[in-house]
Design an enzyme around this catalytic site. Structure first.
Site, short mmCIF file in Angstrom:
data_model
loop_
_atom_site.label_atom_id
_atom_site.label_comp_id
_atom_site.label_asym_id
_atom_site.label_seq_id
_atom_site.Cartn_x
_atom_site.Cartn_y
_atom_site.Cartn_z
N HIS A 25 0.82 -1.22 0.00
CA HIS A 25 0.00 0.00 0.00
C HIS A 25 0.85 1.27 0.00
O HIS A 25 0.37 2.33 -0.40
CB HIS A 25 -0.96 0.01 1.19
CG HIS A 25 -2.15 -0.88 1.02
ND1 HIS A 25 -3.31 -0.47 0.42
CD2 HIS A 25 -2.34 -2.18 1.37
CE1 HIS A 25 -4.18 -1.46 0.41
NE2 HIS A 25 -3.62 -2.52 0.98
N HIS A 73 -7.92 -7.55 -1.50
CA HIS A 73 -6.70 -6.81 -1.83
C HIS A 73 -6.30 -7.04 -3.28
O HIS A 73 -6.09 -8.18 -3.71
CB HIS A 73 -5.57 -7.27 -0.89
CG HIS A 73 -4.24 -6.61 -1.15
ND1 HIS A 73 -3.63 -5.76 -0.24
CD2 HIS A 73 -3.39 -6.67 -2.21
CE1 HIS A 73 -2.47 -5.36 -0.74
NE2 HIS A 73 -2.30 -5.90 -1.93
N ASP A 99 -7.68 -1.94 -1.14
CA ASP A 99 -8.58 -2.84 -0.42
C ASP A 99 -9.99 -2.39 -0.75
O ASP A 99 -10.36 -1.24 -0.48
CB ASP A 99 -8.34 -2.76 1.09
CG ASP A 99 -6.97 -3.28 1.49
OD1 ASP A 99 -6.40 -4.09 0.73
OD2 ASP A 99 -6.47 -2.88 2.56
N GLU A 147 -6.10 -12.80 0.52
CA GLU A 147 -7.07 -11.77 0.92
C GLU A 147 -8.03 -11.50 -0.24
O GLU A 147 -7.60 -10.99 -1.28
CB GLU A 147 -6.34 -10.48 1.30
CG GLU A 147 -5.34 -10.65 2.43
CD GLU A 147 -4.50 -9.40 2.68
OE1 GLU A 147 -4.80 -8.34 2.08
OE2 GLU A 147 -3.55 -9.47 3.47
#
Length: 240
Positions: A140, A212, A147, A209
């Protein structure tokens, strides 16, 4: 944090920074979690906005939403988090560690080395190490990772069968893939819809995830290289 937590495989991908700017996400085009979830917890962005991403990433995100709306008119991608300075990464790692301690009814001063190691391993299943090394930036911090989830035409969040940042097996993208329960099949369908529109725009999804996605960073290049081992690529977004 224990030194025995290893560098993740994607962090070995070389980076040739292309210098593309961070740009604001036009929030009127997308759905937004507001107030920002980490700022609500006390994370300090030091005057920077979490709703920024690289220019090329924004273009791809718009393309993904256009594809989504062709299938489901009025639906939007909801931005949970985008650009995240390393200091915020550190804040959230520490916050998560403290949360796990609280859930387990433990005190940090009373942990054995093994207990401490086990909790850090749990934390780093979800969170990237808040590294200041320019060759291993948290995804990030590059402005290349997002996200996200989906909302329908009424503005209601689509149920993905798990929360963003959840520390559980439910966070794995294919957790519900083999379920024969109708409700759980719908969770998998929703996750696959999100994956399909993002992948069609060039993104790659984090293998652990469902929420993500990234484009141009080390994880994106590493995932691409898993798919195309004869056409290896490198990252072009580093830490900003």
């Amino acid at each position: 944090m224990s030194n025995s937590i290893l560098v993740k495989p994607y962090q070995k991908i070389p980076i040739e920074e292309n210098g593309e700017p961070l740009v604001p996400i036009p929030l009127s085009l997308f759905a937004v979690e507001s107030p920002h979830p980490y700022q609500k917890l006390g994370a300090d962005y030091q005057g920077k906005s979490p709703y920024y991403i690289r220019q090329g990433v924004l273009q791809a995100l718009k393309k993904a939403q256009t594809e989504l709306q062709q299938q489901y008119p009025g639906w939007k991608i909801q931005i949970f988090d985008a650009y995240r300075p390393v200091a915020v990464q550190q804040f959230m790692v520490d916050y998560t560690f403290a949360t796990v301690l609280q859930q387990k009814g433990l005190k940090e001063t009373e942990l054995s080395p093994q207990q401490q190691q086990d909790i850090w391993q749990q934390v780093y299943q979800i969170w990237a190490i808040p590294s200041h090394n320019p060759s291993t930036p948290p995804p990030h911090s590059t402005g290349a990772a997002l996200d996200i989830t989906l909302v329908n035409e009424k503005g209601n969040t689509i149920d993905m069968g798990g929360e963003i940042d959840e520390l559980s097996d439910r966070s794995h993208p294919n957790y519900y893939a083999k379920s024969t329960i109708a409700q759980e099949q719908s969770y998998h369908h929703n996750r696959e819809l999100l994956h399909t529109v993002m992948r069609g725009a060039g993104f790659r999804r984090h293998p652990g995830e469902w929420w993500h996605f990234s484009l141009g960073d080390q994880m994106w290049a590493w995932l691409y290289n898993q798919e195309q081992p004869k056409q290896t690529i490198i990252a072009y977004y580093g830490r900003v």
